[in-house]
Scaffold this active site. Sequence first.
Site, PDB file in Angstrom:
ATOM      1  N   ASP A   1       0.830  -1.209   0.000  1.00  0.00           N
ATOM      2  CA  ASP A   1       0.000   0.000   0.000  1.00  0.00           C
ATOM      3  C   ASP A   1       0.866   1.261   0.000  1.00  0.00           C
ATOM      4  OD1 ASP A   1      -2.350   1.429  -0.016  1.00  0.00           O
ATOM      5  OD2 ASP A   1      -2.667   1.290   2.144  1.00  0.00           O
TER       6      ASP A   1
ATOM      7  N   ASN B   1     -10.949  -2.744  -5.298  1.00  0.00           N
ATOM      8  CA  ASN B   1     -10.182  -1.826  -6.151  1.00  0.00           C
ATOM      9  C   ASN B   1     -10.867  -1.546  -7.494  1.00  0.00           C
ATOM     10  OD1 ASN B   1      -6.903  -2.944  -4.962  1.00  0.00           O
ATOM     11  ND2 ASN B   1      -8.145  -1.210  -4.293  1.00  0.00           N
TER      12      ASN B   1
ATOM     13  N   ARG C   1     -12.163   2.061  -8.100  1.00  0.00           N
ATOM     14  CA  ARG C   1     -11.286   3.196  -8.418  1.00  0.00           C
ATOM     15  C   ARG C   1     -11.623   3.740  -9.802  1.00  0.00           C
ATOM     16  NH1 ARG C   1      -5.393   2.433  -5.726  1.00  0.00           N
ATOM     17  NH2 ARG C   1      -6.134   1.658  -3.713  1.00  0.00           N
TER      18      ARG C   1
ATOM     19  N   ARG D   1       1.985  -4.829   6.244  1.00  0.00           N
ATOM     20  CA  ARG D   1       1.316  -3.777   5.484  1.00  0.00           C
ATOM     21  C   ARG D   1       2.165  -2.517   5.514  1.00  0.00           C
ATOM     22  NH1 ARG D   1      -4.909  -2.211   4.634  1.00  0.00           N
ATOM     23  NH2 ARG D   1      -4.565  -0.496   3.185  1.00  0.00           N
TER      24      ARG D   1
ATOM     25  N   SER E   1      -7.937  -4.607   5.143  1.00  0.00           N
ATOM     26  CA  SER E   1      -8.596  -4.366   3.849  1.00  0.00           C
ATOM     27  C   SER E   1      -8.949  -5.661   3.109  1.00  0.00           C
ATOM     28  CB  SER E   1      -7.729  -3.469   2.959  1.00  0.00           C
ATOM     29  OG  SER E   1      -7.493  -2.228   3.587  1.00  0.00           O
TER      30      SER E   1
HETATM   31  C1  IPE Z   1      -5.282  -2.690  -0.084  1.00  0.00           C
HETATM   32  O1  IPE Z   1      -4.971  -1.381  -0.351  1.00  0.00           O
HETATM   33  C2  IPE Z   1      -5.363  -3.490  -1.359  1.00  0.00           C
HETATM   34  C3  IPE Z   1      -4.104  -3.707  -2.058  1.00  0.00           C
HETATM   35  C4  IPE Z   1      -2.914  -3.376  -1.607  1.00  0.00           C
HETATM   36  C5  IPE Z   1      -4.228  -4.352  -3.332  1.00  0.00           C
HETATM   37  P1  IPE Z   1      -6.106  -0.270  -0.583  1.00  0.00           P
HETATM   38  O2  IPE Z   1      -5.429   1.026  -0.641  1.00  0.00           O
HETATM   39  O3  IPE Z   1      -6.935  -0.660  -1.748  1.00  0.00           O
HETATM   40  O4  IPE Z   1      -6.985  -0.433   0.727  1.00  0.00           O
HETATM   41  P2  IPE Z   1      -7.870   0.653   1.479  1.00  0.00           P
HETATM   42  O5  IPE Z   1      -8.838   1.187   0.480  1.00  0.00           O
HETATM   43  O6  IPE Z   1      -6.943   1.708   1.959  1.00  0.00           O
HETATM   44  O7  IPE Z   1      -8.521  -0.076   2.611  1.00  0.00           O
HETATM   45  C1  IPE Z   2      -1.533   0.246  -3.350  1.00  0.00           C
HETATM   46  O1  IPE Z   2      -1.315   1.622  -3.409  1.00  0.00           O
HETATM   47  C2  IPE Z   2      -1.670  -0.372  -4.716  1.00  0.00           C
HETATM   48  C3  IPE Z   2      -3.005  -0.906  -5.006  1.00  0.00           C
HETATM   49  C4  IPE Z   2      -4.028  -0.898  -4.219  1.00  0.00           C
HETATM   50  C5  IPE Z   2      -3.169  -1.500  -6.307  1.00  0.00           C
HETATM   51  P1  IPE Z   2      -2.529   2.648  -3.416  1.00  0.00           P
HETATM   52  O2  IPE Z   2      -2.924   2.888  -4.827  1.00  0.00           O
HETATM   53  O3  IPE Z   2      -3.607   2.157  -2.533  1.00  0.00           O
HETATM   54  O4  IPE Z   2      -1.833   3.929  -2.827  1.00  0.00           O
HETATM   55  P2  IPE Z   2      -2.442   4.948  -1.772  1.00  0.00           P
HETATM   56  O5  IPE Z   2      -2.996   4.146  -0.634  1.00  0.00           O
HETATM   57  O6  IPE Z   2      -3.488   5.731  -2.479  1.00  0.00           O
HETATM   58  O7  IPE Z   2      -1.278   5.791  -1.362  1.00  0.00           O
HETATM   59 MG    MG Z   3      -4.074   2.446  -0.570  1.00  0.00          MG
END
Ligand code: IPE
Ligand code: IPE
Ligand code: MG
Length: 208
Positions: free
Chosen positions: A4, A52, A55, A166, A174
Site C-alpha cells: 500500500d 479496487n 477506483r 502492510r 482491507s
Molecule cells: C489494499 O490497499 C489493497 C491492495 C494493496 C491491493 P487499498 O489502498 O486498496 O486499501 P484501502 O482502500 O486503503 O482499505
Molecule cells: C496500493 O497503493 C496499490 C493498489 C491498491 C493496487 P494505493 O494505490 O492504494 O496507494 P495509496 O494508498 O493511495 O497511497
Molecule cells: Mg491504498
Amino acid sequence: LIMDGNGRWANKRGLPRLLGHRAGIAALERTVRAAGEMGIGFLSVYAFSTENWNRPQLEVMGLMALLRHYARRKVPELVKNGVRVRFCGARRGVPDEVLRIIDWSETETARCGRMTLLVCFNYGGRQEILDAIADAQSNGETISSEEDLRKHLYLPDVPDPDLIIRTSGELRISNFWLWQGSYSEYYFTDTLWPDFGAAELKKALQSY
Ligand code: IPE
Ligand code: IPE
Ligand code: MG
C-alpha cells in the site's frame, strides 16, 4: 504483503498515481529477489482487491496493463530464479486478456520449486469465503467444519501466512487473508510500498 502507498508516493512527488504503481512494481521485484535469497518458501502479495474495481476506470485499466506488462517481461527471469507463480482470486470479472497472461505465467513457472509467489489479484477475503461456500454447495457438500470449508478456498494446499506486512502506515487488513490470517503475526510500517525492499523485509522478519 499488503503493498500500500503507491498513490501517496506519487502524490508527494507531484506525479500521476500510475507512476507510483510503476515504482511499486520495481519494489515488488526487489522484494521477491530478497525473499528468495532469505529462503522464504511462500510470498503472497496483495496486488488488486475486489474493492479496487471502485477506483477511477483509468487507474483500473492502468493497473491491468501494468500486470500484463510485468508478467510478460518478467516471467523468464522468475523461471531462472526458480519462482513459481500462482494467482489467488476470483476469475469472474477479470478481463480475458489478463486471464490469459495469468494462465500463461502459471504454466511457464509450474515446475519452479525454490519459492512460490502468490499474486492475490481480484482477491477479497469475504469473496473467497463466499466462493468456497458456493463451490461446496455446487458439489452437494455441506460445510460443518473448518476443514470442510478450507478445502474449497482458492489455494487449499498453501499454508497459512506466518507474517502479514502492510506498508504505508494504514492499520487495516482491507479484506486480505481473512480466513488464513487468523493466527498470523502483523507488522505495520510507515514506509510507502515503492520504498520497500530487502532492508525493510529483513526488519519485518526480525520483528517476527
Ligand atoms: C489494499 O490497499 C489493497 C491492495 C494493496 C491491493 P487499498 O489502498 O486498496 O486499501 P484501502 O482502500 O486503503 O482499505
Ligand atoms: C496500493 O497503493 C496499490 C493498489 C491498491 C493496487 P494505493 O494505490 O492504494 O496507494 P495509496 O494508498 O493511495 O497511497
Ligand atoms: Mg491504498
